[in-house]
Design a protein around this motif. Structure first.
Motif, PDB file in Angstrom:
ATOM      1  N   SER A 195      24.976   1.346  60.532  1.00 35.63           N
ATOM      2  CA  SER A 195      24.055   0.648  59.644  1.00 35.63           C
ATOM      3  C   SER A 195      24.302  -0.854  59.670  1.00 35.63           C
ATOM      4  O   SER A 195      25.314  -1.331  60.160  1.00 35.63           O
ATOM      5  N   ASP A 238      22.802  -4.819  57.634  1.00 39.74           N
ATOM      6  CA  ASP A 238      21.942  -5.474  56.639  1.00 39.74           C
ATOM      7  C   ASP A 238      20.803  -6.182  57.368  1.00 39.74           C
ATOM      8  O   ASP A 238      21.033  -7.160  58.074  1.00 39.74           O
ATOM      9  N   GLY A 257      17.857  -1.719  58.986  1.00 39.36           N
ATOM     10  CA  GLY A 257      19.054  -1.288  58.279  1.00 39.36           C
ATOM     11  C   GLY A 257      19.883  -0.291  59.058  1.00 39.36           C
ATOM     12  O   GLY A 257      20.984   0.045  58.649  1.00 39.36           O
ATOM     13  N   GLU A 258      19.321   0.202  60.158  1.00 44.15           N
ATOM     14  CA  GLU A 258      20.074   1.157  60.968  1.00 44.15           C
ATOM     15  C   GLU A 258      20.169   0.671  62.403  1.00 44.15           C
ATOM     16  O   GLU A 258      19.289  -0.025  62.901  1.00 44.15           O
TER      17      GLU A 258
END
Ligand code: CUA
Length: 157
Positions: free
Chosen positions: A43, A45, A119-120
């Protein structure tokens, strides 16, 4: 041959099939001269991509031997980098993430086809045995410019 031996044979055959399927999924050829080694993730940000150690500076990194890492950021409606070049005989790990909405990173003519979700991190390792040119496309509808979202992957001799 009694019934017991017969059943055992079927059981063995079934096991071989199952192991075969798993091997195909894990190590199977994903296209001409291309084979999948690993498929994993992580993951990130999505608002801090520019400062991220991997995705702040996208592109191809030679990590030693025949191993390469390719860091790609997908965004509406392009990939960074738009053109990727790796040598034939290389083992390439792709790390792909999205800056905005869900896209895909799909290499035409291979089974490399992963969703790219903000996000991934989509991670996959692929071996490129032979030179070739592949188009990269987005298969997830991502808005007005979706149909023009493309890139190019070249495996050079
Ligand atoms: Cu990005 Cu469709």
């Amino acid at each position: 041959m009694n019934i017991h031996t017969y059943e055992k044979l079927w059981l063995a055959a079934a096991m071989v099939l199952i192991v075969g399927f798993i091997a195909t999924i894990t190590y199977g050829a994903v296209g001409p001269g291309v084979s999948m080694v690993d498929d994993d993730g992580g993951s990130i940000d999505p608002d801090a991509i520019s400062d991220h150690e991997r995705f702040g500076d996208t592109g191809v990194t030679h990590v030693g031997g025949n191993e390469y890492e390719v860091d790609v950021v997908a965004q509406a409606w392009s990939y960074s980098p738009g053109e990727i070049e790796v040598p034939a005989g290389s083992e390439v790990t792709f790390y792909v993430t999205s800056r905005d909405v869900t896209h895909s990173f799909s290499v035409v003519g291979t089974n490399i086809n992963t969703m790219v979700i903000p996000g991934e991190v989509s991670q996959m390792t692929v071996e490129f045995d032979e030179p070739g040119e592949y188009g990269i496309l987005c298969n997830e509808y991502c808005g007005q410019g979706h149909h023009n979202m493309e890139g190019k992957l070249t495996v050079v001799p």
